[in-house]
Enzyme design. Structure first.
Site: not given
Lengths: 425, 155
Positions: A137, A214, A217, A240, A380
């Protein structure tokens, strides 16, 4: 009937009852137009919120609201206790060794930037290499480009293979003695690819590099254990994963956090201040300058309770089933091409696709009239679009409340889109 | 949905007018909306104060490409001043949601429905802003990036 939680956290495990889960999310009863129910398939952008989280947010403002870590009065003490209890829930959720290693930020982007500023600017020097990947991202690309321009570090990318997975052979050559940081997503937001951390982390560790993941997700959708992963930093966002917007998490190993300088200066992050200099508070307060987002942090705690009660293994299994169904169902729709791995074991609940002859923007617009909410654009992740040689894709992404009926609605609506634009380029 | 995707718009999308290269343009400009991937290049031949030839190329959503096709139909054969007035009238239509009443070309009025979809206004406006940029280059054959993406412009 409840099942005991195998991690013995005192959480009572609930069976995965989809009908009951859907009743917990008031927005899923919404109609986009009269007689057109919402089919929410934009979960990689943000998830919907269950009544338990919404209630916790209003309960805090109604019954407890006060600033934390300051007053001796009852409300301030209660607010502080609730805020710190939420921190403990987050720590347990990712199996962090210490609750104090959980830092509340605004979002994943801020968590990544915090490390880029407070760790990398202090400990990385000209010529040191930071390794990321082509499927990141923008929030895990831009901070490192800024650092490269400011500090002269070298930024290297693990390339993507045509199937949307990372080129692990290339990674073995790229990660080397000059690698000081591997900063890598655990799951692509654009393609759903689950990254082979079990291969990449040991490669970086063998070179003595620090590893940041990261998890924007992955943490909402997969069981994540920072100790089992053997990583050093993890960044993710509450919104999220059923929580409110405006709350992010940075987890880091205490030794690293201790050695870092503060990110922002101000109230709550100091031990002493005089006119000449100040000394820093201990972690995590050192990184939480100013009044934090108390209410949303506490409501995030309720989101974690909700996920804990279901169990992340069950969440993952449900999403794997939905994704497997959707991959097969969409592949049958004439004109649809799916990007990324076709095996649901290798991807999270994210499906990027194109429809022959129809621009993604037009797909999204027509689907909206059928109540189906998807994302269109570059997500993104422009390097991914470049590698796929497309300007944009359409993306459907699932969460624990989505059903196979909703996948059927998506597929049927896509056929209508083709009929509508038939003959276009 | 029919408010947005009028049949005449789909017709321009499927069979774009003036979608071709121009041999030696007086001026040209590139426009794009990075967030949605719309891209349009506009090239014109100006003879005296009149636009004698115009062509476009590009890729993107139906609204962006149909609007480009309509724009070229409107502009060809008109004076530069008339073309500029057309750009202003089109922008006015996108802002107010009332038909521009552009003389001699009713097709463009079909795009009035776009004004009700704020996310799509930038798609419809792209070709017109790109034309304006091309004309602003004062006849020099240069190409300047144009964007109608609010996150990438100062407008």
């Amino acid at each position: 009937m409840t099942i005991a939680d195998p991690r013995d956290t005192g959480v009572q495990r609930l069976p995965f009852d989809l009908a009951r889960i859907r009743r917990d999310f008031p927005i899923l009863k919404r109609e986009i137009a009269p007689g057109v129910p919402l089919v929410y398939l934009d979960n990689a952008a943000t998830s919907q919120k269950p009544v338990q989280v919404i209630a916790e947010l209003t309960r805090f403002y109604r019954d407890h609201n006060a600033n934390i870590h300051r007053g001796v009065h009852t409300l301030s003490v209660e607010s502080t206790e609730l805020y710190e209890a939420a921190r403990a829930k987050v720590a347990r959720f990712i199996n962090a060794p210490k609750t104090e290693e959980i830092i509340f930020t605004r979002n994943t982007t801020e968590s990544l930037n915090l490390v880029a500023h407070a760790w990398a600017r202090k400990f990385l020097h000209e010529g040191d290499e930071v390794v990321i990947s082509e499927i990141e991202h923008h929030s895990n690309i831009v901070p490192w480009q800024m650092l490269r321009d400011a500090r002269g570090i070298v930024l290297r990318y693990i390339p993507m293979l045509p199937d949307g997975t990372l080129d692990l052979d290339a990674a073995r050559k790229i990660i080397g003695p000059r690698t000081k940081l591997l900063s890598i997503t655990a799951m692509s937001n654009a393609l759903g690819t689950i990254v082979s951390l079990e291969v990449l982390v040991p490669l970086a560790k063998a070179q003595g590099a620090v590893v940041m993941v990261d998890g924007a997700q992955s943490v909402p959708h997969l069981p994540v254990d920072v100790q089992a992963l053997d990583i050093d930093f993890l960044a993710f966002s509450a919104h999220k994963m059923l929580g409110p917007t405006g709350i992010g998490i940075l987890w880091g190993k205490m030794a690293l956090l201790d050695a870092m300088d503060p990110f922002l200066g101000g109230g709550d992050m100091i031990l002493t201040v005089n006119m000449e200099r100040s000394t820093w508070a201990d972690v995590p307060a050192k990184f939480e300058a100013g009044t934090p987002n108390v209410a949303d942090a506490i409501a995030f705690g309720a989101a974690i309770d909700y996920l804990d009660a279901l169990g992340m293994d069950a969440v993952r299994e449900h999403e794997r089933e939905i994704t497997d169904y959707a991959l097969r169902r969409l592949a049958d729709v004439p004109g649809v091409s799916i990007f990324g791995p076709m095996d649901a074991d290798l991807r999270g609940g994210v499906i990027s696709f194109e429809l022959e002859g129809v621009h993604p923007h037009d797909i999204g617009q027509v689907l909206d009239t059928r109540g189906v909410a998807i994302r269109t654009g570059h997500h993104c992740a422009q390097p991914v679009m470049l590698a796929l040689n497309v300007p944009a894709t359409a993306r459907a992404s699932f969460y624990l409340y989505n059903t196979t009926d909703e996948v059927d609605k998506l597929a049927a609506s896509l056929q209508e889109v083709t009929r509508f634009f038939g003959g276009g380029r | 949905m029919e408010d947005l995707y009028r049949e005449i718009i789909l017709d321009h999308y499927r069979q774009p007018r003036n979608r071709h290269a121009i041999e030696s343009p007086s001026c040209s400009a590139d426009g794009s909306n990075p967030l949605c991937g719309d891209q349009v290049t506009v090239a014109v031949v100006v003879d005296g104060d009149r636009i004698t030839e115009i062509g476009f190329s590009g890729q993107g959503c139906s609204i962006s490409q149909a609007s480009a096709s309509m724009m070229t139909e409107y502009v060809r054969g008109r004076t530069v001043a008339e073309a500029r007035a057309g750009v202003d009238a089109f922008q006015q239509m996108m802002t107010t949601g009332t038909v521009a009443g552009l003389e001699g070309f009713d097709d463009i009025d079909a795009l009035v429905g776009v004004a009700k979809f704020p996310a799509r206004v930038k798609c419809a406006s792209l070709a017109w802003k790109t034309l304006e940029q091309a004309l602003n280059e004062g006849g020099a054959p240069v190409t300047t990036p144009v964007t109608t993406d609010e996150r990438n412009s100062n407008g």
